[in-house]
Design a protein around this motif. Structure first.
Motif, mmCIF file in Angstrom:
data_model
loop_
_atom_site.group_PDB
_atom_site.id
_atom_site.type_symbol
_atom_site.label_atom_id
_atom_site.label_comp_id
_atom_site.label_asym_id
_atom_site.label_seq_id
_atom_site.Cartn_x
_atom_site.Cartn_y
_atom_site.Cartn_z
ATOM 1 N N GLU A 129 0.779 -1.450 -0.024
ATOM 2 C CA GLU A 129 -0.144 -0.006 0.220
ATOM 3 C C GLU A 129 0.958 1.444 -0.006
ATOM 4 N N CYS A 130 1.894 1.273 0.708
ATOM 5 C CA CYS A 130 2.817 2.438 0.772
ATOM 6 C C CYS A 130 3.618 2.646 -0.516
ATOM 7 N N GLU A 131 3.888 1.664 -1.222
ATOM 8 C CA GLU A 131 4.778 1.591 -2.533
ATOM 9 C C GLU A 131 3.746 2.064 -3.421
ATOM 10 N N ARG A 132 2.503 1.683 -3.488
ATOM 11 C CA ARG A 132 1.289 2.123 -4.291
ATOM 12 C C ARG A 132 1.124 3.653 -4.094
ATOM 13 N N HIS A 133 1.114 4.133 -3.182
ATOM 14 C CA HIS A 133 0.844 5.620 -2.955
ATOM 15 C C HIS A 133 2.271 6.430 -2.906
ATOM 16 N N LEU A 134 3.283 6.025 -2.598
ATOM 17 C CA LEU A 134 4.563 6.802 -2.355
ATOM 18 C C LEU A 134 5.982 6.129 -3.051
ATOM 19 N N GLY A 135 5.672 5.292 -3.551
ATOM 20 C CA GLY A 135 6.984 4.697 -4.358
ATOM 21 C C GLY A 135 7.620 3.600 -3.723
ATOM 22 N N PRO A 136 8.569 2.840 -4.171
ATOM 23 C CA PRO A 136 9.253 1.923 -3.505
ATOM 24 C C PRO A 136 10.486 2.499 -2.560
ATOM 25 N N ASP A 137 11.056 3.690 -2.779
ATOM 26 C CA ASP A 137 12.278 4.091 -2.040
ATOM 27 C C ASP A 137 11.813 5.246 -1.182
ATOM 28 N N HIS A 138 10.463 5.445 -0.987
ATOM 29 C CA HIS A 138 9.984 6.502 0.116
ATOM 30 C C HIS A 138 10.247 5.936 1.205
ATOM 31 N N THR A 139 10.807 6.903 2.392
ATOM 32 C CA THR A 139 11.401 6.370 3.654
ATOM 33 C C THR A 139 10.172 6.010 4.481
ATOM 34 N N VAL A 140 8.771 6.175 3.978
ATOM 35 C CA VAL A 140 7.877 5.393 4.909
ATOM 36 C C VAL A 140 7.641 4.225 4.199
ATOM 37 N N ARG A 145 8.576 -1.673 5.376
ATOM 38 C CA ARG A 145 9.002 -2.991 4.866
ATOM 39 C C ARG A 145 9.776 -3.580 6.239
ATOM 40 N N HIS A 146 10.494 -2.496 6.700
ATOM 41 C CA HIS A 146 11.315 -2.944 7.962
ATOM 42 C C HIS A 146 10.196 -3.501 9.115
ATOM 43 N N ASN A 147 9.176 -2.853 9.385
ATOM 44 C CA ASN A 147 8.285 -3.272 10.434
ATOM 45 C C ASN A 147 7.592 -4.448 9.974
ATOM 46 N N HIS A 148 7.276 -4.713 8.875
ATOM 47 C CA HIS A 148 6.451 -5.930 8.088
ATOM 48 C C HIS A 148 7.402 -6.942 8.459
ATOM 49 N N ALA A 149 8.804 -7.038 8.339
ATOM 50 C CA ALA A 149 9.975 -8.076 8.465
ATOM 51 C C ALA A 149 9.821 -8.270 9.856
ATOM 52 N N TRP A 150 9.414 -7.361 10.965
ATOM 53 C CA TRP A 150 9.528 -7.740 12.338
ATOM 54 C C TRP A 150 8.316 -8.312 12.553
ATOM 55 N N ALA A 151 6.974 -8.068 11.859
ATOM 56 C CA ALA A 151 5.861 -8.715 12.050
ATOM 57 C C ALA A 151 6.001 -10.407 11.746
ATOM 58 N N ALA A 168 15.607 -4.339 2.849
ATOM 59 C CA ALA A 168 15.316 -3.063 3.428
ATOM 60 C C ALA A 168 16.727 -2.617 4.119
ATOM 61 N N ALA A 169 17.466 -3.606 4.746
ATOM 62 C CA ALA A 169 18.727 -3.158 5.232
ATOM 63 C C ALA A 169 19.595 -2.634 4.281
ATOM 64 N N GLU A 170 19.807 -3.384 3.137
ATOM 65 C CA GLU A 170 20.601 -3.051 1.928
ATOM 66 C C GLU A 170 20.198 -1.593 1.454
ATOM 67 N N ARG A 175 21.619 4.288 0.903
ATOM 68 C CA ARG A 175 20.987 5.595 0.952
ATOM 69 C C ARG A 175 21.485 6.467 2.270
ATOM 70 N N PHE A 176 21.668 5.856 3.305
ATOM 71 C CA PHE A 176 21.988 6.549 4.476
ATOM 72 C C PHE A 176 23.277 6.235 4.957
ATOM 73 N N GLY A 177 23.913 5.166 4.720
ATOM 74 C CA GLY A 177 25.321 5.023 5.245
ATOM 75 C C GLY A 177 25.062 3.726 6.483
ATOM 76 N N PRO A 178 26.043 3.032 6.588
ATOM 77 C CA PRO A 178 25.943 1.870 7.585
ATOM 78 C C PRO A 178 25.751 2.246 9.114
ATOM 79 N N ASP A 179 26.142 3.365 9.489
ATOM 80 C CA ASP A 179 25.862 3.683 10.793
ATOM 81 C C ASP A 179 24.712 4.664 11.205
ATOM 82 N N TYR A 180 23.878 4.769 9.929
ATOM 83 C CA TYR A 180 22.594 5.591 10.368
ATOM 84 C C TYR A 180 21.739 4.329 11.261
ATOM 85 N N PRO A 181 20.992 5.142 12.330
ATOM 86 C CA PRO A 181 20.309 4.339 13.318
ATOM 87 C C PRO A 181 19.361 3.438 12.712
#
Length: 243
Positions: A129-140, A145-151, A168-170, A175-181
């Motif tokens: 749903e997020c990809e449909r509205h915002l695109g695959p690379d949007h931070t949301v 995807r990150h939280n879906h993996a947790w679920a 998601a990790a890749e 995009r943000f570097g390996p040290d990004y929280p």
């Protein structure tokens, strides 16, 4: 007293929004005990002045539920998050990035029994749903995807979770570097999943890297660093008992 507060007054929308941002900054620094009363006060003032469904009130509510969740008050955090989602759907619409962001947070908070309920099944399709509205690379979308993996991890679907969090990790790291929280949070989940798949050496290696990077970037006393050390100890114990 800040110049903006002297000029505009303590109840001005911009002053309250600035105080809300300060509360969220304290959260990112791991200063939860300072962030909570500030965000509570600001949210209360915004609700009194602008209404419960005002976007600024809802922003403060989203920040407060993050603090409460990290302080172990899951039930209160969940109740506030659900109210924030309802408010954002009403004020901003179901496809607004902030609405989708709050729904993604819900994916990371619900236990397995709740995720399996029929009424929450749609949450598991939230990344699409997020990809449909915002695109695959949007931070949301990435966060969903990150939280879906947790679920999926919570539900015991480890192979599916492995693929989701790896991508998601890749993307975070690229995009943000390996040290990004958030990149490190994704790597931590990836390590947990490797452990569940029986890849004990890989899990420990990944978590060693997370602990080292969080110590260097956030400090040894940051709550995220302490949580990562705890995960590392658990994974080492799992590796030891598996041998």
């Amino acid at each position: 007293m800040a110049l903006s507060e002297q000029t505009l007054g303590p109840e001005h929308r911009l002053v309250l929004a600035a105080r809300s941002r300060a509360g969220r900054a304290l959260f990112r620094l791991g200063k939860y005990a300072e962030a909570e009363p500030l965000l509570r006060q600001v949210r209360s003032e915004q609700e009194r002045l602008f209404g419960a469904h005002d976007p600024d009130t809802l922003d403060s509510g989203h920040g407060l539920q993050l603090v409460l969740g990290n302080r172990g008050r899951k039930e209160e955090a969940l109740s506030l998050l659900q109210a924030t989602i309802a408010g954002r759907q009403s004020a901003l619409g179901p496809a607004h990035p902030l609405t989708l962001r709050s729904q993604a947070s819900l994916l990371a908070m619900l236990p397995a029994a709740e995720l399996e309920r029929e009424g929450n099944a749609a949450l598991l399709s939230l990344p699409a749903e997020c990809e449909r509205h915002l695109g695959p690379d949007h931070t949301v979308t990435l966060g969903a995807r990150h939280n879906h993996a947790w679920a999926l991890y919570v539900l015991g679907h480890f192979e599916e979770a492995d693929e989701e969090i790896r991508l998601a990790a890749e993307t975070y790291e690229r995009r943000f570097g390996p040290d990004y929280p958030i990149a490190l949070s994704a790597q931590q989940l990836y390590a947990r999943i490797q452990d569940k798949l029986g890849r004990f050496e890989a899990a420990v290696s990944l978590m060693n890297d997370v602990v080292e990077r969080r110590t260097n970037s956030l400090g040894a006393d940051h709550p995220f660093t302490a949580a990562s050390r705890k995960v590392l100890a658990e994974l080492k114990e799992n590796r030891r008992t598996a041998l």
